[in-house]
Structures are given as C-alpha cells and as structure tokens.
Design a protein around this motif. Structure first.
Motif, PDB file in Angstrom:
ATOM      1  N   UNK A  73       0.776  -1.237   0.000  1.00 44.63           N
ATOM      2  CA  UNK A  73       0.000   0.000   0.000  1.00 44.63           C
ATOM      3  C   UNK A  73       0.807   1.286   0.000  1.00 44.63           C
ATOM      4  N   UNK A  74       2.088   1.223  -0.222  1.00 52.16           N
ATOM      5  CA  UNK A  74       2.926   2.416  -0.226  1.00 52.16           C
ATOM      6  C   UNK A  74       2.876   3.074  -1.611  1.00 52.16           C
ATOM      7  N   UNK A  75       1.802   3.778  -1.895  1.00 51.17           N
ATOM      8  CA  UNK A  75       1.594   4.396  -3.205  1.00 51.17           C
ATOM      9  C   UNK A  75       2.541   5.578  -3.417  1.00 51.17           C
ATOM     10  N   UNK A  76       2.965   6.217  -2.334  1.00 51.57           N
ATOM     11  CA  UNK A  76       3.871   7.365  -2.432  1.00 51.57           C
ATOM     12  C   UNK A  76       5.205   6.971  -3.079  1.00 51.57           C
ATOM     13  N   UNK A  77       5.576   5.694  -2.967  1.00 50.27           N
ATOM     14  CA  UNK A  77       6.846   5.237  -3.531  1.00 50.27           C
ATOM     15  C   UNK A  77       6.873   5.382  -5.047  1.00 50.27           C
ATOM     16  N   UNK A  78       5.692   5.575  -5.668  1.00 52.43           N
ATOM     17  CA  UNK A  78       5.661   5.807  -7.118  1.00 52.43           C
ATOM     18  C   UNK A  78       6.511   7.010  -7.510  1.00 52.43           C
ATOM     19  N   UNK A  79       6.626   8.006  -6.631  1.00 56.52           N
ATOM     20  CA  UNK A  79       7.515   9.139  -6.905  1.00 56.52           C
ATOM     21  C   UNK A  79       8.968   8.670  -6.969  1.00 56.52           C
ATOM     22  N   UNK A  80       9.345   7.812  -6.044  1.00 55.97           N
ATOM     23  CA  UNK A  80      10.699   7.278  -6.046  1.00 55.97           C
ATOM     24  C   UNK A  80      10.968   6.410  -7.264  1.00 55.97           C
ATOM     25  N   UNK A  81       9.990   5.588  -7.643  1.00 57.57           N
ATOM     26  CA  UNK A  81      10.142   4.729  -8.821  1.00 57.57           C
ATOM     27  C   UNK A  81      10.249   5.585 -10.079  1.00 57.57           C
ATOM     28  N   UNK A  82       9.424   6.628 -10.188  1.00 57.82           N
ATOM     29  CA  UNK A  82       9.526   7.544 -11.325  1.00 57.82           C
ATOM     30  C   UNK A  82      10.904   8.194 -11.345  1.00 57.82           C
ATOM     31  N   UNK A  83      11.402   8.573 -10.173  1.00 60.10           N
ATOM     32  CA  UNK A  83      12.741   9.149 -10.091  1.00 60.10           C
ATOM     33  C   UNK A  83      13.816   8.183 -10.555  1.00 60.10           C
ATOM     34  N   UNK A  84      13.655   6.883 -10.227  1.00 53.33           N
ATOM     35  CA  UNK A  84      14.627   5.881 -10.687  1.00 53.33           C
ATOM     36  C   UNK A  84      14.651   5.806 -12.202  1.00 53.33           C
ATOM     37  N   UNK A  85      13.461   5.796 -12.819  1.00 53.80           N
ATOM     38  CA  UNK A  85      13.399   5.735 -14.277  1.00 53.80           C
ATOM     39  C   UNK A  85      14.024   6.973 -14.916  1.00 53.80           C
ATOM     40  N   UNK A  86      13.681   8.139 -14.397  1.00 47.71           N
ATOM     41  CA  UNK A  86      14.226   9.388 -14.955  1.00 47.71           C
ATOM     42  C   UNK A  86      15.737   9.444 -14.728  1.00 47.71           C
ATOM     43  N   UNK A  87      16.191   9.074 -13.530  1.00 47.05           N
ATOM     44  CA  UNK A  87      17.624   9.079 -13.245  1.00 47.05           C
ATOM     45  C   UNK A  87      18.394   8.132 -14.139  1.00 47.05           C
ATOM     46  N   UNK A  88      17.861   6.943 -14.356  1.00 49.60           N
ATOM     47  CA  UNK A  88      18.512   5.978 -15.237  1.00 49.60           C
ATOM     48  C   UNK A  88      18.544   6.480 -16.673  1.00 49.60           C
TER      49      UNK A  88
END
Length: 155
Positions: free
Chosen positions: A119-134
C-alpha cells in the motif's frame, strides 16, 4: 531476451514465481516498508542485515550446488559464468550516488516495487525518479561517448 538458445516455455512463469516469492519475502520480513529500511540505515534496526545475509547464503548455496551438476542454466541454456567487474571510479561514484538515493527515498529498487503491494503508493515518486535518473545517466553516457569518439577521430 538475446541469446543463441531457445527459451524454455517455463522461463517466464518461473521468473514470475521468483518475483512472487521475492515480494512475499520482502513483505513478510517488513523490508518493503521505507521506515524499516531507514531505521536500518540509521543503525537503529539491523533486521535488514539479517534478511540480506540469509538471502545471500541461500542464493550462494543454490548457485554453488547447481554448478556442480550443470554447466548451463536449465531454462535458458546459457553457460554459467562470473561477471568480473573491477573496482573502478564508476563503481565507487555510482555506488555513492545510489547510496544517497537509497537514503533519501528510504528504500532500494527491488523493495520499492514490492512496497506497492503493502500500500505504499507514495513510492511511485521514487520509482519515477529511478526511471528518470537511469534515463538521464544513459543519455549522459551516450553524449559522453560521442564526445570521446569524435575527439579520438579528430586526432
């Protein structure tokens, strides 16, 4: 998947099963919760160390055992081999950058995806950041390689 061998029909279902087991284990051990990981990074809770150690031992024994009986991977047919990576500037700097990102987000990449399941939906910001950073790193590497190759051919 690139390779000279035909992919076994059970390959994708077993990858899914592996992910299922991985995610269940992360959730069961509470390692999919950023606050638990942050407590580990602050040396308040060393549970993550035991989870990682246990996983490394099971994986190590499994790979050692399988290599005693097989020379190729059962599902892909590719030869087992070690990836030899020297400790160079890219490894040290990249590891440091990864560590800063891990500390800021409170969760590593595999656990980030698993934390969606708790249920940690906020982590989507972190996942988006991983994609953009990569993506940005790949873009930077491509531009850097083009600059180096054009400087080499100009000589």
């Amino acid at each position: 998947m690139a390779g000279e061998h035909e992919q076994h029909p059970l390959f994708l279902p077993l990858v899914f099963a592996g992910g299922l087991i991985f995610g269940f284990g992360l959730g069961f051990s509470h390692m999919a919760q950023p606050e638990v990981v942050l407590n580990f990074l602050q040396f308040d809770d060393l549970g993550l160390l035991f989870v990682m150690f246990g996983a490394a031992v099971v994986t190590g024994i499994t790979f050692f055992g399988v290599k005693q009986f097989r020379t190729t991977a059962p599902l892909t047919g590719t030869t087992y081999g070690r990836r030899l990576k020297t400790l160079d500037r890219n490894v040290v700097v990249g590891g440091g950058i990864f560590g800063v990102g891990w500390g800021l987000s409170g969760i590593c990449p595999g656990a980030a995806y698993a934390s969606l399941g708790v249920g940690n939906v906020v982590i989507l910001y972190g996942i988006a950041g991983m994609f953009v950073g990569t993506y940005l790193q790949g873009y930077w590497r491509s531009a850097h390689a083009e600059t180096e190759s054009s400087a080499t051919t100009a000589d």
